[in-house]
Design an enzyme around this catalytic site. Structure first.
Site, PDB file in Angstrom:
ATOM      1  N   LYS A 240      -2.323  -1.447  10.670  1.00 45.76           N
ATOM      2  CA  LYS A 240      -1.244  -1.235  10.084  1.00 45.76           C
ATOM      3  C   LYS A 240      -0.843   0.340  10.266  1.00 45.76           C
ATOM      4  O   LYS A 240      -1.899   1.466  10.041  1.00 45.76           O
ATOM      5  CB  LYS A 240      -1.416  -1.259   8.699  1.00 45.76           C
ATOM      6  CG  LYS A 240       0.061  -1.463   7.648  1.00 45.76           C
ATOM      7  CD  LYS A 240      -0.296  -2.156   6.383  1.00 45.76           C
ATOM      8  CE  LYS A 240       0.824  -2.351   5.603  1.00 45.76           C
ATOM      9  NZ  LYS A 240       0.513  -2.773   4.278  1.00 45.76           N
TER      10      LYS A 240
HETATM   11  C1  E4P Z   1       3.376  -3.489   2.398  1.00 43.46           C
HETATM   12  O1  E4P Z   1       2.473  -4.122   3.184  1.00 43.46           O
HETATM   13  C2  E4P Z   1       2.845  -2.924   1.146  1.00 43.46           C
HETATM   14  O2  E4P Z   1       1.282  -3.101   1.240  1.00 43.46           O
HETATM   15  C3  E4P Z   1       3.469  -3.490   0.017  1.00 43.46           C
HETATM   16  O3  E4P Z   1       4.202  -4.693   0.264  1.00 43.46           O
HETATM   17  C4  E4P Z   1       3.814  -2.455  -0.807  1.00 43.46           C
HETATM   18  O4  E4P Z   1       4.459  -2.986  -2.103  1.00 43.46           O
HETATM   19  P1  E4P Z   1       4.853  -2.211  -3.427  1.00 43.46           P
HETATM   20  O5  E4P Z   1       6.018  -1.371  -3.129  1.00 43.46           O
HETATM   21  O6  E4P Z   1       4.974  -3.250  -4.536  1.00 43.46           O
HETATM   22  O7  E4P Z   1       3.712  -1.199  -3.522  1.00 43.46           O
END
Ligand code: E4P
Length: 218
Positions: free
Chosen positions: A87
């Site tokens: 990522k």
């Molecule tokens: C995406 O991969 C992130 O881990 C995640 O969806 C972020 O979500 P949030 O905005 O609820 O922290």
């Protein structure tokens, strides 16, 4: 639509896996910290544990923000297991790193995407997944779902292979809406997935079926 769970909590990952509908896991540094996973070795061990629970892709985020650092971290993460997806944040160095990983056949998830322009760049660099954060857009009174629709349109225009991973999904209706507009994947908390099960008429109907069965079989 693929279902990913957005957590580093092993119990919740197991619970979703046991449902039989889980296609993968996304994590991020905040989610790892929330579970108290700190230090390089613990972080690596935790990713391995997640890979042992699920069959599908597991996103593991790099911490570096420079090209060399991202490559070093990403290659080490990818070497842990074939399920690992590196990522990478949507920044200039991140795009270079995604292109590098893509050329090497290493799967990537371009994270922190908030515009169609960013999604185009991620696809051009060869990202496996692009993660538009719909909940965080909704938080600032901007339509997160509309971003998914627009990326779908553009990706279909050019037949980009990059999968649209609707991220920052916060509740059940986000999942339904993402499915309607053609997101390839959604990642959300366990509660948002379990919400799909619920309907009062199902509960009332089941109660009546069982009551009738018991009455005529007693
Ligand atoms: C995406 O991969 C992130 O881990 C995640 O969806 C972020 O979500 P949030 O905005 O609820 O922290």
């Amino acid at each position: 639509m693929k279902f990913f769970i957005d957590t580093a909590n092993l119990d919740q990952i197991k619970e979703a896996q046991d449902l039989g509908i889980l296609d993968g896991v996304t994590t991020n540094p905040s989610l790892m910290a929330k579970e108290g996973i700190t230090g390089d070795q613990s972080i690596i061990d935790h990713y391995k544990k997640i890979c042992d629970i699920v069959d599908g892709d597991v996103s593991a985020e790099v911490i570096s923000t420079d090209f060399e650092g991202m490559i070093k971290e990403g290659e080490a993460l990818a070497a842990l297991n074939d399920q690992i997806v590196v990522k990478v944040p949507m920044i200039k160095e991140g795009i270079k790193a995604i292109k590098y990983f893509s050329d090497k056949g290493i799967k990537t998830n371009c994270t922190l995407v908030f515009s169609v322009g960013q999604a185009i760049l991620a696809a051009k660099a060869g990202a496996t997944y692009v993660s538009p954060f719909i909940g965080r857009l909704d938080d600032i009174s901007t339509d997160g779902l509309n971003l998914i629709e627009e990326i779908r349109l553009v990706y279909d225009n050019y037949m980009f292979d990059t999968e649209i991973l609707a991220a920052s999904v916060r509740h059940t209706m986000h999942i339904v809406d993402c499915a309607k507009v053609g997101a390839d994947v959604m990642t959300g908390p366990l509660s948002s997935i379990e919400g799909l099960l619920k309907h009062p008429l199902t509960d009332i109907g089941l109660e009546k079926f069982l009551a009738d069965h018991n009455k005529s079989n007693s």
